[in-house]
Design a protein around this motif. Structure first.
Motif, PDB file in Angstrom:
ATOM      1  N   GLU A  42      -0.690  93.825 -53.616  1.00 43.95           N
ATOM      2  CA  GLU A  42       0.552  93.206 -53.150  1.00 43.95           C
ATOM      3  C   GLU A  42       0.402  92.669 -51.728  1.00 43.95           C
ATOM      4  OE1 GLU A  42       1.416  96.526 -56.044  1.00 43.95           O
ATOM      5  OE2 GLU A  42       0.282  96.402 -54.172  1.00 43.95           O
ATOM      6  N   VAL A  46       0.738  88.783 -50.349  1.00 43.30           N
ATOM      7  CA  VAL A  46       1.548  88.375 -49.192  1.00 43.30           C
ATOM      8  C   VAL A  46       0.703  87.531 -48.239  1.00 43.30           C
ATOM      9  CG1 VAL A  46       2.790  89.177 -47.134  1.00 43.30           C
ATOM     10  CG2 VAL A  46       3.159  90.310 -49.334  1.00 43.30           C
ATOM     11  N   LEU A  60       7.071  87.734 -48.282  1.00 47.36           N
ATOM     12  CA  LEU A  60       7.299  89.048 -48.888  1.00 47.36           C
ATOM     13  C   LEU A  60       8.176  88.928 -50.127  1.00 47.36           C
ATOM     14  CD1 LEU A  60       7.882  91.033 -45.601  1.00 47.36           C
ATOM     15  CD2 LEU A  60       5.974  91.371 -47.175  1.00 47.36           C
ATOM     16  N   ILE A  65       8.017  91.847 -53.045  1.00 48.98           N
ATOM     17  CA  ILE A  65       8.129  93.081 -52.260  1.00 48.98           C
ATOM     18  C   ILE A  65       9.622  93.388 -52.067  1.00 48.98           C
ATOM     19  CG2 ILE A  65       7.528  94.250 -50.097  1.00 48.98           C
ATOM     20  CD1 ILE A  65       5.094  93.343 -51.886  1.00 48.98           C
ATOM     21  N   GLN A  69      11.085  97.618 -48.328  1.00 50.06           N
ATOM     22  CA  GLN A  69       9.682  97.816 -47.947  1.00 50.06           C
ATOM     23  C   GLN A  69       9.186  96.760 -46.962  1.00 50.06           C
ATOM     24  OE1 GLN A  69       7.102  98.265 -51.334  1.00 50.06           O
ATOM     25  NE2 GLN A  69       8.519  99.651 -52.368  1.00 50.06           N
ATOM     26  N   HIS A  70      10.026  95.810 -46.607  1.00 53.73           N
ATOM     27  CA  HIS A  70       9.596  94.711 -45.737  1.00 53.73           C
ATOM     28  C   HIS A  70       9.091  95.200 -44.379  1.00 53.73           C
ATOM     29  CE1 HIS A  70      11.640  91.073 -47.855  1.00 53.73           C
ATOM     30  NE2 HIS A  70      10.955  91.823 -48.698  1.00 53.73           N
ATOM     31  N   TYR A  73       5.587  96.642 -44.691  1.00 58.28           N
ATOM     32  CA  TYR A  73       4.595  95.580 -44.828  1.00 58.28           C
ATOM     33  C   TYR A  73       4.397  94.850 -43.508  1.00 58.28           C
ATOM     34  CZ  TYR A  73       3.617  95.993 -49.778  1.00 58.28           C
ATOM     35  OH  TYR A  73       3.164  96.444 -50.994  1.00 58.28           O
TER      36      TYR A  73
END
Length: 94
Positions: A42, A46, A60, A65, A69-70, A73
């Motif tokens: 993942e 991105v 994202l 995503i 969860q941003h 990341y």
């Protein structure tokens, strides 16, 4: 979403090559000779989508995503930025 990085445009550094691997990808920087393991497919997605979106949050979202969860990341991507694997993308003047 308090991380300013999420609202900025980013791109893969021109000196970086991504090599797909079963676990994700290897990122090699030809300038500083850094080798980084991207251990989540993942995250690789991105990074590949950065150039196509005017903001990190757009990349994202396009990678699927979840919004909660941003920021996690963004932290991982901040670590990539510290070694010049990714860098801010500046709009070129016309």
């Amino acid at each position: 979403m308090s991380d300013r990085m999420l609202e900025e445009p980013w791109t893969l550094s021109p000196s970086v090559a991504l090599r797909p691997e079963p676990f994700g990808a290897l990122a090699y920087h030809f300038g500083n000779r850094k080798l980084t393991f991207l251990k989540r497919p993942e995250l690789v997605e991105v990074v590949r989508l950065l150039e196509q979106h005017p903001r990190l949050s757009g990349a994202l979202e396009a990678a699927g995503i979840p919004p909660d969860q941003h920021e996690a990341y963004a932290a991982a991507l901040r670590a990539l930025a510290e070694t010049d694997m990714i860098r801010p993308r500046h709009q070129e003047a016309v």
